[in-house]
Design an enzyme around this catalytic site. Structure first.
Site, PDB file in Angstrom:
ATOM      1  N   LEU A   1       0.820  -1.207   0.000  1.00 54.44           N
ATOM      2  CA  LEU A   1       0.000   0.000   0.000  1.00 54.44           C
ATOM      3  C   LEU A   1       0.857   1.262   0.000  1.00 54.44           C
ATOM      4  CD1 LEU A   1      -3.029  -0.685   2.387  1.00 54.44           C
ATOM      5  CD2 LEU A   1      -3.050  -0.381  -0.082  1.00 54.44           C
ATOM      6  N   GLU A   2       1.899   1.260   0.814  1.00 57.69           N
ATOM      7  CA  GLU A   2       2.737   2.459   0.911  1.00 57.69           C
ATOM      8  C   GLU A   2       3.444   2.769  -0.404  1.00 57.69           C
ATOM      9  OE1 GLU A   2       3.780   2.494   5.687  1.00 57.69           O
ATOM     10  OE2 GLU A   2       5.301   1.802   4.263  1.00 57.69           O
ATOM     11  N   GLU A   3       3.927   1.763  -1.095  1.00 61.73           N
ATOM     12  CA  GLU A   3       4.611   2.024  -2.361  1.00 61.73           C
ATOM     13  C   GLU A   3       3.655   2.486  -3.447  1.00 61.73           C
ATOM     14  OE1 GLU A   3       7.901   2.272  -2.818  1.00 61.73           O
ATOM     15  OE2 GLU A   3       7.867   2.000  -0.645  1.00 61.73           O
TER      16      GLU A   3
END
Length: 255
Positions: A140-142
């Site tokens: 999700l963060e990337e």
């Protein structure tokens, strides 16, 4: 599906997965549990929320038609991709150590990140949380910080590519730090942003920074959870060594 709507959905899904934990927490508190117990009991639901969000984000991003210049550029071949993932893992660890030392011994910020400490404590008490740290969290963060925020800034800022890259890294790195509520360690998040954004641009594959991010987090979890005593001993040795080295460095650079 237009990129704008995919980006908006990606960010909204990320925020929604973060806030979703409040629902089970409220339920457990209403059942008479303390806040601390409610947080622990909510962890499996939090992990599940992130897992579902990761799957949805991956699927909707496959539907983008008007891709950015990074996404539409020629992809690295399989061998090169693997090489960048492995290299990215080691570079990310080195960058974390380097920027951590600068942050601590030059900028005089705390050695320990409260955010990291809280996350590691949760992983020790609730091992299922490791899935979020090492797999679904990095995905999700990337997608949010690299593909959406960095990617769109890199696309929008015109002029020399090195300039647009630098500005995009700094902004996305700062937002990355804000998302973790860890302002004392902003420089470290900037360093991670530099490494993962570089991997993304060099390979034109979001999977590369994702796997490098997973590997780095996985290594940190193993060291902090399984070898905590050894890590503490190494940190003490590093402090002793740095105590003698830093005066020389400061003198050299007139700091």
């Amino acid at each position: 599906m237009k990129r704008l709507w995919v980006n908006i959905l990606t960010v909204m899904i990320y925020i929604g997965s973060q806030l979703s934990v409040l629902i089970p927490q409220y339920y457990f508190i209403s059942q008479g549990h303390t806040l601390a117990d409610a947080i622990k009991l909510s962890i499996p639901y939090y992990v599940l929320s992130f897992a579902i969000a990761s799957i949805i984000v991956i699927l909707i991003n496959l539907k983008v038609k008007n891709k950015t210049r990074v996404e539409s550029a020629k992809k690295s071949d399989a061998l090169t991709t693997v090489a960048y993932i492995i290299g990215g893992f080691f570079v990310s660890l080195f960058a974390q150590m380097l920027f951590g030392m600068i942050n601590t011994y030059i900028l005089k910020q705390p050695v320990t990140s409260q955010n990291t400490e809280n996350v590691m404590n949760m992983a020790k008490e609730m091992p299922i949380f490791i899935i979020l740290i090492t797999i679904v969290g990095p995905i999700l963060e990337e997608f949010v910080f690299r593909k959406v925020i960095f990617g769109e800034l890199y696309e929008a800022i015109k002029g020399a590519r090195w300039l647009s890259f630098t500005i995009s890294v700094l902004i996305s790195g700062f937002i990355f730090s804000c998302a973790h509520m860890d302002f004392d360690h902003t420089l470290i998040y900037m360093g991670m942003s530099l490494v993962f954004s570089s991997l993304y641009v060099l390979t034109n594959r979001i999977i590369v920074p994702i796997v490098a991010h997973m590997s780095m987090n996985g290594f940190v979890v193993v060291m902090q959870v399984l070898f905590a005593d050894k890590v503490q001993e190494a940190q003490e040795q590093l402090k002793t060594t740095t105590h003698f080295i830093m005066p020389v460095v400061k003198s050299y650079f007139n700091l």
